[in-house]
Design an enzyme around this catalytic site. Structure first.
Site, PDB file in Angstrom:
ATOM      1  CG  HIS A 117      -2.057   0.897   1.199  1.00 22.72           C
ATOM      2  ND1 HIS A 117      -2.243   1.883   2.145  1.00 22.72           N
ATOM      3  CD2 HIS A 117      -3.101   1.031   0.324  1.00 22.72           C
ATOM      4  CE1 HIS A 117      -3.343   2.562   1.871  1.00 22.72           C
ATOM      5  NE2 HIS A 117      -3.876   2.082   0.773  1.00 22.72           N
ATOM      6  CE  LYS A 119      -1.225   4.796  -1.606  1.00 21.83           C
ATOM      7  NZ  LYS A 119      -1.862   4.205  -0.431  1.00 21.83           N
ATOM      8  CG  ASP A 124      19.127  10.904 -10.584  1.00 19.11           C
ATOM      9  OD1 ASP A 124      19.049   9.767 -11.073  1.00 19.11           O
ATOM     10  OD2 ASP A 124      19.136  11.948 -11.264  1.00 19.11           O
ATOM     11  CG  HIS A 297      -6.802   8.563  -0.410  1.00 19.39           C
ATOM     12  ND1 HIS A 297      -5.456   8.381  -0.668  1.00 19.39           N
ATOM     13  CD2 HIS A 297      -7.353   7.324  -0.436  1.00 19.39           C
ATOM     14  CE1 HIS A 297      -5.203   7.093  -0.850  1.00 19.39           C
ATOM     15  NE2 HIS A 297      -6.332   6.429  -0.700  1.00 19.39           N
ATOM     16  CE  LYS A 299      -4.144   6.719   2.704  1.00 18.71           C
ATOM     17  NZ  LYS A 299      -5.544   6.501   2.874  1.00 18.71           N
ATOM     18  CG  ASP A 304       1.523  18.443  22.369  1.00 22.41           C
ATOM     19  OD1 ASP A 304       0.290  18.634  22.452  1.00 22.41           O
ATOM     20  OD2 ASP A 304       2.162  17.806  23.219  1.00 22.41           O
TER      21      ASP A 304
END
Length: 405
Positions: A117, A119, A124, A297, A299, A304
């Site tokens: 899952h 991404k 380089d 979408h 996450k 603080d």
């Protein structure tokens, strides 16, 4: 907090595809030696075609391009892009390809929920990207869900090294599993260790070997030290007992806790299961908002105004117990403040607060449906075996202290 945060980074927050894809395409266009790219979804839309064309042009310049796409999330990748990429010299593979017939049904039971899952992209060994954004156009969604609201981070500096190491490790594993021995990495290029900023960050991954709970534990450690505020924006929110217990403890210390969740969703079952927890969270003084402007979408979280995380991991059993995930966590007030301000802007523009009186107006059959959905999700986790064991372990730990239930 963990002690392995690396100094010497420059972190650039990217808000949704409108920020992310121009930066990614520019990085690909500037590549001269090597590109690694991982994505759960690789859609046949304008963005997917732009990225594919850019990767092929990079190969034509002499760049070695390595792409891994999840076999379930990117189940059309083989038909849509593999022929073009292979013809252009791009080395592309699927993680756990979907199988048919009886074997496919067996994989549904034991392995289908264990997906890649992540991404990630590294160009380089000098520039990297991490977050929750797949290779898919923000507007590639039903009309009522457009555009996607999500985050990624552009990374320069010391964190490049562990990001590149984890991507090379994944590449070797998938190449071996797919019998692609010619895709092995004979002489990888060295990552740059030159500091290019002052920000401290750490790469958090989740897998089934050495890093089963790294992302979960990072959340728990941040919550344990929280004194003022916890702000969470997460697309799929169905936390286990340890996570919920940490939120309750923070709320008991007077920490202000706000959770931004989906108001519009592509997985009604998960949203319904999440809503089964609303009454409990509200009882503890936790504020809940649902983002209704479009499809959220994200996450991400901020604690603080100093600790922040952006990545691919949802706060649900599929991400925290089953899938391969990657998050960045930063200890930096400037970065955390920027992310917090962005979330609050999104909330003002498109979120609605859920109040106790709203829940009380729901008919009994709606409440029953939410708890039935919660039970169904638990069963889905149980069929994987591994996830059920750890989910039950959390509950057994909580059961020895009735005051925490």
């Amino acid at each position: 907090m963990p002690t392995d945060y690396l100094a010497g980074n420059r972190l650039t927050l990217l808000n949704s595809g409108v920020d992310y894809f121009p930066a990614l395409l520019a990085a690909i266009a500037s590549a001269r030696r090597e590109i690694f790219l991982e994505s759960y979804i690789y859609a046949n839309d304008e963005i997917g075609r732009q990225v594919s064309n850019a990767l092929c042009r990079a190969v034509a310049r002499g760049v070695v391009v390595n792409v891994i796409v999840d076999g379930f999330g990117g189940r059309n990748f083989s038909a849509d892009f593999l022929p073009q990429l292979a013809a252009g010299g791009v080395r592309a593979m699927l993680y756990r390809p979907e199988l048919g017939s009886l074997l496919g049904r067996f994989r549904l039971r034991r392995h289908r929920l264990r997906r890649m899952h992540r991404k990630l992209a590294v160009i380089d060994a000098r520039l990297a990207f991490i977050g929750g954004i797949n290779i898919i156009d923000d507007d590639n969604a039903p009309p009522g869900l457009r555009p996607r609201y999500d985050y990624a981070v552009q990374v320069e500096g010391a964190l490049i090294k562990p990001m590149l190491q984890t991507m090379r490790r994944m590449w070797e594993i998938v190449a071996w599993a797919n019998f692609k021995h010619r895709y092995r990495q004979p002489s990888p290029i060295a990552s740059s260790s030159t500091p290019c900023g002052t920000q401290r960050a750490v790469l958090l991954i989740r897998d089934n070997i050495r890093h089963r709970n790294d992302i979960l534990n990072a959340y728990l450690e941040a919550f344990a030290t929280a004194r003022e505020e916890i702000l969470i924006a997460n697309a799929y929110f169905l936390p286990g007992v340890r996570f919920v217990r940490a939120l309750r403890a923070a709320a008991g210390r007077g920490v202000r806790i706000t959770v931004l969740l989906q108001g519009k969703t592509d997985h009604p079952l998960l949203r319904s299961a999440t809503r089964a927890l609303y009454s409990l969270l509200l009882e503890w003084g936790i504020r809940i908002f649902e983002y209704e402007k479009s499809f959220m979408h994200a996450k991400v979280a901020v604690v603080d105004g100093e600790w922040a995380t952006v990545g691919s991991s949802n706060i649900d059993p599929f991400s925290l117990l089953l899938a391969k995930e990657a998050n960045l966590a930063a200890l930096d007030r400037a970065f955390a403040g920027q992310l917090r301000a962005s979330i609050e802007t999104a909330m003002r523009a498109g979120a609605r607060e859920v109040r106790r009186e709203d829940l009380n107006r729901h008919p009994w059959h709606s409440r029953l449906l939410r708890w039935l959905s919660y039970g169904v999700v638990r069963v889905l986790v149980g069929v994987t075996g591994y996830g059920q064991k750890h989910w039950q372990a959390d509950e057994e730990t909580a059961a020895v202290d009735p005051g925490e239930r």
